[in-house]
Write a protein that holds these residues in place. Sequence first.
Motif, PDB file in Angstrom:
ATOM      1  N   GLY A   1       0.818  -1.211   0.000  1.00 15.48           N
ATOM      2  CA  GLY A   1       0.000   0.000   0.000  1.00 15.48           C
ATOM      3  C   GLY A   1       0.852   1.260   0.000  1.00 15.48           C
ATOM      4  N   ARG A   2       0.201   2.362  -0.308  1.00  9.32           N
ATOM      5  CA  ARG A   2       0.873   3.667  -0.327  1.00  9.32           C
ATOM      6  C   ARG A   2       0.669   4.366   1.000  1.00  9.32           C
ATOM      7  N   VAL A   3       1.737   4.892   1.565  1.00 11.45           N
ATOM      8  CA  VAL A   3       1.666   5.563   2.865  1.00 11.45           C
ATOM      9  C   VAL A   3       0.975   6.922   2.683  1.00 11.45           C
ATOM     10  N   VAL A   4      -0.145   7.112   3.393  1.00 12.55           N
ATOM     11  CA  VAL A   4      -0.947   8.327   3.215  1.00 12.55           C
ATOM     12  C   VAL A   4      -0.931   9.254   4.430  1.00 12.55           C
TER      13      VAL A   4
ATOM     14  N   ASN B   1      -7.022  -1.901  -2.816  1.00 17.15           N
ATOM     15  CA  ASN B   1      -8.484  -2.007  -2.699  1.00 17.15           C
ATOM     16  C   ASN B   1      -9.108  -0.766  -2.056  1.00 17.15           C
ATOM     17  N   LYS B   2      -8.286   0.295  -1.937  1.00 16.89           N
ATOM     18  CA  LYS B   2      -8.736   1.567  -1.351  1.00 16.89           C
ATOM     19  C   LYS B   2      -9.132   1.423   0.120  1.00 16.89           C
ATOM     20  N   LYS B   3      -8.469   0.530   0.787  1.00 16.53           N
ATOM     21  CA  LYS B   3      -8.731   0.326   2.208  1.00 16.53           C
ATOM     22  C   LYS B   3      -7.579   0.902   3.017  1.00 16.53           C
ATOM     23  N   GLN B   4      -7.902   1.692   4.047  1.00 20.85           N
ATOM     24  CA  GLN B   4      -6.876   2.268   4.902  1.00 20.85           C
ATOM     25  C   GLN B   4      -6.524   1.286   6.021  1.00 20.85           C
ATOM     26  N   VAL B   5      -5.230   1.049   6.198  1.00 17.45           N
ATOM     27  CA  VAL B   5      -4.751   0.119   7.214  1.00 17.45           C
ATOM     28  C   VAL B   5      -3.704   0.821   8.069  1.00 17.45           C
ATOM     29  N   LYS B   6      -3.905   0.787   9.388  1.00 24.13           N
ATOM     30  CA  LYS B   6      -2.956   1.431  10.302  1.00 24.13           C
ATOM     31  C   LYS B   6      -1.837   0.452  10.656  1.00 24.13           C
ATOM     32  N   ILE B   7      -0.611   0.928  10.531  1.00 29.67           N
ATOM     33  CA  ILE B   7       0.561   0.088  10.746  1.00 29.67           C
ATOM     34  C   ILE B   7       1.351   0.571  11.962  1.00 29.67           C
ATOM     35  N   ARG B   8       1.749  -0.379  12.800  1.00 29.15           N
ATOM     36  CA  ARG B   8       2.649  -0.096  13.944  1.00 29.15           C
ATOM     37  C   ARG B   8       3.900  -0.941  13.730  1.00 29.15           C
TER      38      ARG B   8
END
Length: 201
Positions: A25-28, A42-49
């Motif tokens: 994914g692209r970092v937004v 898929n245009k889904k936002q995913v939070k990454i730690r």
Amino acid sequence: MMKFLIAFIFSLISLTVDPPVSITGRVVSIADGDTFTILTNNKKQVKIRLYGVDCPEKKQDFGTKAQQFTSKLCFGKTVIVQVKNNDRYGRKIAIVNLPDGKILNKELLIAGMAWHYKQYDKSREYAELELKARGKRVGIWSSTKPVAPWEFRKNGRRQQIQPNKRKSYIPCSGVTRAGNNCKNNASEGGRCWQHRFKTTS
């Protein structure tokens, strides 16, 4: 017989261990040095730690610099996220591969922008990267007494609790019938509740 037993054990392990999950994914957005959000195909936002590292909090020394460091390396870029697990906040705990092949988690340690989070990771490589950064006194290690972010968060929680335990003491301005100063705590108007409703002492 022994070979059969070993093969059987490995087959059981393969059934119980989940295969590693990889997300591209692209970092937004960048929350801080070790937390950001990606937008998948898929245009889904995913939070990454980030796994195995802990960056200074925003209110700490180098908190903003750590955030800027992470932003410089990955904001607006497409990264490969190797998910290890999920945390209680629903974030994906992950190792992040940058477009140039470098690993973001390691780059933060090398630059002295993060602690090795030994409570959750026992990697010898990560421990050595932190030691090298300490030796070079780069980033957070240039400070005289750097405070680990988990200690900073713990102290912050204590400060939020303590004010509720103690109420400030304001001496009452009233006088007792014997002519002594009242020792009750004043609540309004500089007088305790007893003297507030008395026109004379």
